[in-house]
Structures are given as structure tokens and as C-alpha cells.
Design a protein around this motif. Structure first.
Motif, PDB file in Angstrom:
ATOM      1  N   MET A   1      11.651  -7.041   2.422  1.00 49.46           N
ATOM      2  CA  MET A   1      10.824  -6.582   1.014  1.00 49.46           C
ATOM      3  C   MET A   1      11.858  -5.914   0.227  1.00 49.46           C
ATOM      4  SD  MET A   1       8.040  -7.905   1.684  1.00 49.46           S
ATOM      5  CE  MET A   1       6.826  -7.363   0.314  1.00 49.46           C
ATOM      6  N   SER A   2      11.352  -5.012  -0.700  1.00 48.19           N
ATOM      7  CA  SER A   2      12.166  -4.330  -1.659  1.00 48.19           C
ATOM      8  C   SER A   2      12.103  -3.031  -1.420  1.00 48.19           C
ATOM      9  CB  SER A   2      11.323  -4.819  -3.307  1.00 48.19           C
ATOM     10  OG  SER A   2      10.240  -4.285  -3.077  1.00 48.19           O
ATOM     11  N   ALA A   3      13.212  -2.479  -2.189  1.00 52.72           N
ATOM     12  CA  ALA A   3      13.504  -0.894  -2.465  1.00 52.72           C
ATOM     13  C   ALA A   3      12.977  -0.444  -3.638  1.00 52.72           C
ATOM     14  CB  ALA A   3      14.896  -0.730  -2.048  1.00 52.72           C
ATOM     15  N   ILE A   4      12.151   0.660  -3.506  1.00 52.93           N
ATOM     16  CA  ILE A   4      11.600   0.880  -4.825  1.00 52.93           C
ATOM     17  C   ILE A   4      12.125   2.301  -5.029  1.00 52.93           C
ATOM     18  CG2 ILE A   4       9.447   1.510  -5.990  1.00 52.93           C
ATOM     19  CD1 ILE A   4      10.139  -1.490  -5.497  1.00 52.93           C
ATOM     20  N   ALA A  27       1.701   3.882   0.256  1.00 49.91           N
ATOM     21  CA  ALA A  27       1.284   2.395   0.087  1.00 49.91           C
ATOM     22  C   ALA A  27       2.700   1.613   0.145  1.00 49.91           C
ATOM     23  CB  ALA A  27       0.638   2.419  -1.387  1.00 49.91           C
ATOM     24  N   LEU A  28       3.670   2.196  -0.412  1.00 49.45           N
ATOM     25  CA  LEU A  28       5.101   1.365  -0.291  1.00 49.45           C
ATOM     26  C   LEU A  28       5.531   1.378   1.028  1.00 49.45           C
ATOM     27  CD1 LEU A  28       7.016   3.362  -3.008  1.00 49.45           C
ATOM     28  CD2 LEU A  28       6.456   1.057  -3.176  1.00 49.45           C
ATOM     29  N   ALA A  29       5.311   2.018   2.090  1.00 49.54           N
ATOM     30  CA  ALA A  29       5.553   1.789   3.149  1.00 49.54           C
ATOM     31  C   ALA A  29       4.619   0.762   3.839  1.00 49.54           C
ATOM     32  CB  ALA A  29       5.411   3.039   4.041  1.00 49.54           C
ATOM     33  N   ALA A  30       3.127   0.804   3.744  1.00 49.17           N
ATOM     34  CA  ALA A  30       2.232  -0.109   4.025  1.00 49.17           C
ATOM     35  C   ALA A  30       2.658  -1.510   3.511  1.00 49.17           C
ATOM     36  CB  ALA A  30       0.991   0.251   3.678  1.00 49.17           C
ATOM     37  N   GLY A  31       3.328  -1.424   2.398  1.00 48.06           N
ATOM     38  CA  GLY A  31       3.773  -2.926   1.874  1.00 48.06           C
ATOM     39  C   GLY A  31       5.138  -3.467   2.218  1.00 48.06           C
ATOM     40  N   GLY A  32       5.463  -2.545   3.158  1.00 47.27           N
ATOM     41  CA  GLY A  32       7.149  -2.797   3.863  1.00 47.27           C
ATOM     42  C   GLY A  32       8.246  -2.821   2.865  1.00 47.27           C
ATOM     43  N   HIS A  33       8.042  -1.698   1.941  1.00 48.12           N
ATOM     44  CA  HIS A  33       9.088  -1.518   0.953  1.00 48.12           C
ATOM     45  C   HIS A  33       9.738  -0.099   1.480  1.00 48.12           C
ATOM     46  CE1 HIS A  33       7.412  -4.400  -1.713  1.00 48.12           C
ATOM     47  NE2 HIS A  33       6.242  -3.747  -1.458  1.00 48.12           N
ATOM     48  N   THR A  34      11.136   0.006   1.074  1.00 46.78           N
ATOM     49  CA  THR A  34      11.980   1.090   1.325  1.00 46.78           C
ATOM     50  C   THR A  34      11.716   1.794   0.106  1.00 46.78           C
ATOM     51  OG1 THR A  34      13.540  -0.038   2.576  1.00 46.78           O
ATOM     52  CG2 THR A  34      14.337   2.156   1.769  1.00 46.78           C
ATOM     53  N   VAL A  35      11.598   3.318   0.288  1.00 46.20           N
ATOM     54  CA  VAL A  35      11.325   4.213  -0.683  1.00 46.20           C
ATOM     55  C   VAL A  35      12.677   4.994  -0.811  1.00 46.20           C
ATOM     56  CG1 VAL A  35      10.478   6.614  -1.104  1.00 46.20           C
ATOM     57  CG2 VAL A  35       8.974   4.740  -0.112  1.00 46.20           C
ATOM     58  N   LEU A  48       6.367  12.423  -0.969  1.00 46.82           N
ATOM     59  CA  LEU A  48       6.423  11.043  -0.995  1.00 46.82           C
ATOM     60  C   LEU A  48       7.193  10.395   0.001  1.00 46.82           C
ATOM     61  CD1 LEU A  48       6.793   8.307  -3.090  1.00 46.82           C
ATOM     62  CD2 LEU A  48       9.198   9.365  -3.400  1.00 46.82           C
ATOM     63  N   ALA A  49       8.312  11.074   0.597  1.00 51.08           N
ATOM     64  CA  ALA A  49       9.207  10.649   1.732  1.00 51.08           C
ATOM     65  C   ALA A  49       8.440  10.844   2.975  1.00 51.08           C
ATOM     66  CB  ALA A  49      10.532  11.579   1.673  1.00 51.08           C
ATOM     67  N   GLU A  50       7.810  12.018   3.110  1.00 46.52           N
ATOM     68  CA  GLU A  50       7.067  12.319   4.477  1.00 46.52           C
ATOM     69  C   GLU A  50       5.920  11.257   4.680  1.00 46.52           C
ATOM     70  OE1 GLU A  50       4.505  15.773   6.440  1.00 46.52           O
ATOM     71  OE2 GLU A  50       5.944  16.569   4.933  1.00 46.52           O
ATOM     72  N   ALA A  51       5.230  11.233   3.563  1.00 51.25           N
ATOM     73  CA  ALA A  51       3.966  10.046   3.741  1.00 51.25           C
ATOM     74  C   ALA A  51       4.838   8.606   4.013  1.00 51.25           C
ATOM     75  CB  ALA A  51       3.388   9.948   2.451  1.00 51.25           C
ATOM     76  N   ALA A  52       5.819   8.194   3.508  1.00 42.60           N
ATOM     77  CA  ALA A  52       6.467   6.934   3.587  1.00 42.60           C
ATOM     78  C   ALA A  52       6.519   6.727   5.153  1.00 42.60           C
ATOM     79  CB  ALA A  52       7.531   6.726   2.752  1.00 42.60           C
ATOM     80  N   ARG A  53       7.559   7.844   5.704  1.00 39.46           N
ATOM     81  CA  ARG A  53       7.526   7.818   6.937  1.00 39.46           C
ATOM     82  C   ARG A  53       6.766   7.775   7.854  1.00 39.46           C
ATOM     83  NH1 ARG A  53      12.096  10.877   4.744  1.00 39.46           N
ATOM     84  NH2 ARG A  53      11.154  12.742   5.618  1.00 39.46           N
ATOM     85  N   LEU A  54       5.505   8.584   7.727  1.00 37.37           N
ATOM     86  CA  LEU A  54       4.375   8.811   8.653  1.00 37.37           C
ATOM     87  C   LEU A  54       3.658   7.295   8.555  1.00 37.37           C
ATOM     88  CD1 LEU A  54       2.739  12.197   7.613  1.00 37.37           C
ATOM     89  CD2 LEU A  54       3.828  11.597   9.653  1.00 37.37           C
ATOM     90  N   ALA A  55       4.105   6.563   7.438  1.00 39.46           N
ATOM     91  CA  ALA A  55       3.314   5.039   7.430  1.00 39.46           C
ATOM     92  C   ALA A  55       4.180   4.191   8.069  1.00 39.46           C
ATOM     93  CB  ALA A  55       2.820   4.865   5.947  1.00 39.46           C
ATOM     94  N   GLY A  56       5.319   4.727   8.510  1.00 38.89           N
ATOM     95  CA  GLY A  56       6.236   3.615   9.108  1.00 38.89           C
ATOM     96  C   GLY A  56       7.359   2.884   8.128  1.00 38.89           C
ATOM     97  N   GLY A  57       7.473   3.771   7.081  1.00 39.49           N
ATOM     98  CA  GLY A  57       8.401   3.123   5.977  1.00 39.49           C
ATOM     99  C   GLY A  57       9.960   3.648   6.149  1.00 39.49           C
ATOM    100  N   ILE A 172       2.496  -0.397  -7.641  1.00 39.19           N
ATOM    101  CA  ILE A 172       3.587  -0.898  -6.626  1.00 39.19           C
ATOM    102  C   ILE A 172       3.502  -2.464  -6.919  1.00 39.19           C
ATOM    103  CG2 ILE A 172       3.742  -1.730  -4.297  1.00 39.19           C
ATOM    104  CD1 ILE A 172       2.364   1.226  -3.725  1.00 39.19           C
ATOM    105  N   GLN A 173       2.473  -3.218  -7.439  1.00 38.69           N
ATOM    106  CA  GLN A 173       2.394  -4.508  -7.767  1.00 38.69           C
ATOM    107  C   GLN A 173       3.415  -4.888  -8.959  1.00 38.69           C
ATOM    108  OE1 GLN A 173      -1.326  -6.308  -9.197  1.00 38.69           O
ATOM    109  NE2 GLN A 173      -0.508  -8.154  -8.608  1.00 38.69           N
ATOM    110  N   LEU A 174       3.418  -3.841 -10.072  1.00 38.67           N
ATOM    111  CA  LEU A 174       4.251  -4.041 -11.097  1.00 38.67           C
ATOM    112  C   LEU A 174       5.655  -3.883 -10.739  1.00 38.67           C
ATOM    113  CD1 LEU A 174       2.013  -2.157 -13.844  1.00 38.67           C
ATOM    114  CD2 LEU A 174       2.464  -4.601 -13.765  1.00 38.67           C
ATOM    115  N   ALA A 175       5.729  -2.883  -9.961  1.00 35.23           N
ATOM    116  CA  ALA A 175       7.266  -2.323  -9.727  1.00 35.23           C
ATOM    117  C   ALA A 175       8.080  -3.493  -8.605  1.00 35.23           C
ATOM    118  CB  ALA A 175       7.316  -1.120  -8.730  1.00 35.23           C
ATOM    119  N   THR A 176       7.302  -4.039  -7.816  1.00 33.23           N
ATOM    120  CA  THR A 176       7.910  -5.206  -7.090  1.00 33.23           C
ATOM    121  C   THR A 176       7.598  -6.753  -7.637  1.00 33.23           C
ATOM    122  OG1 THR A 176       5.601  -5.465  -5.717  1.00 33.23           O
ATOM    123  CG2 THR A 176       7.351  -3.845  -5.163  1.00 33.23           C
TER     124      THR A 176
END
Length: 178
Positions: A1-4, A27-35, A48-57, A172-176
Motif C-alpha cells: 500500500m502507500s505511505a501517508i 485507520a491508516l494502519a487498518a488500510g495497510g498504509h505506512t504512517v 498518531l504513531a502509537e495508534a497506528a502500531r497498535l492497529a498493526g501498521g 484517507i481516501q483522498l490522500a491515497t
């Protein structure tokens, strides 16, 4: 996926802004995106970063050496890049990102938004630049920008290039989107 790349506050803010940053990270992590972020682990940047990692991103933090202690570096980042200057930080953030989302923030966040937005308008990149504003935080700025269009200081095409939304899924849709 993409990096945002997400621009946001690194200083204390109230809970609704922290929750917004966490929602974006999740949401970024759930979509498979790198933060990609500014590499701090406090305030919105940390949420932002903590939530992304907790969601597996995966997360990439990019921080200047001078801010390592001041912003309390995100040592939990999957990749933490330490630069010598702010300019190098922004260059690396720009290069690593496929799109940009700006959340509420101060002068640093505004500077990042304007630089990325301007570079896109000038044709230096074709990456989406999104302003996520669910609370009307940027309403005065957007009103002023519309005035500048009316006065001939800003082209309507430049304003049209900035994608403004009030929802996380839409941002997220607009950024990707390409």
C-alpha cells in the motif's frame, strides 16, 4: 500500500485532537498504509504513531537531532530517521510519502502544509495534499485563503488542489487516490 505523511501538533492539546490523531493512525494502519510522521512520541504526533502500531501498521518517524529530546523521539517507530536539519527532515518526509494529511497544529504544521501544498501546485510533485478539519479549526484560514483568491493573490487552481474534508475515512481516501 502507500505511505501517508501526517502533519500534526507536537505540543499539548485537548483530548479531541489526540483522539483525532489516534483515529487517523488506526485507520491508516487498518488500510495497510505506512504512517510517516515527524518522529515525536508526544501530543498528536505520539497518539498518531502509537495508534497506528497498535492497529498493526508500520510507522516511520523522521526527526532532527536538535528535537530528539525536545519532542521526545518516537523510539518505538519501526524506523526512526534522525536528520541534521529541519529541511532534511521535511525532504525525507516528502520523499517517503505518497500523500499528505494535515491535522490541526501550530506554526510548524502550517509551514509543512503550505510547503507541500505549494510544491504540488507548482508541479514539483503530484501527491495528494489533504486538510482534515472535523472541528472547524482551519475555518478562519480557509476563509482568508478564499479572500486571497478574490484579491488575486492566490489562484483558484491552487485552492482547488488542497483537498479539504471533515472525516477520517474521506481524508484517507483522498490522500491515497491518484
Amino acid at each position: 500500500m502507500s505511505a501517508i505523511c501526517v502533519y500534526c501538533a507536537s505540543g499539548p492539546v485537548d483530548q479531541r485532537f489526540l483522539d483525532l490523531a489516534a483515529d487517523v493512525g488506526t485507520a491508516l494502519a487498518a488500510g495497510g498504509h505506512t504512517v510517516v510522521s515527524g518522529g515525536g512520541n508526544i501530543s498528536m504526533m505520539g497518539a498518531l504513531a502509537e495508534a497506528a502500531r497498535l492497529a498493526g501498521g508500520p510507522t516511520v518517524g523522521i526527526i532532527p537531532r536538535a528535537l530528539m529530546e525536545r519532542e521526545v523521539a518516537d523510539l518505538g517507530a519501526d524506523e526512526l530517521v534522525v536528520t541534521e536539519t529541519m529541511r532534511e527532515r521535511k525532504r525525507q518526509m516528502d520523499e517517503r510519502a505518497d500523500g499528505f494529511i494535515t491535522l490541526p497544529g501550530g506554526i510548524g504544521t502550517l509551514e509543512e502544509l503550505f510547503e507541500t501544498w505549494t510544491a504540488g501546485f507548482l508541479g514539483m510533485h503530484d501527491k495528494p495534499v489533504v486538510l482534515l478539519d472535523p472541528f472547524g479549526f482551519y475555518a478562519p484560514l480557509l476563509a482568508w485563503l478564499h479572500q486571497l483568491v478574490g484579491q488575486g493573490f492566490v489562484r483558484q487552481g491552487a485552492l482547488d488542489r488542497l483537498r479539504v474534508t471533515d472525516s477520517v475515512p474521506s481524508a484517507i481516501q483522498l490522500a491515497t487516490a491518484r
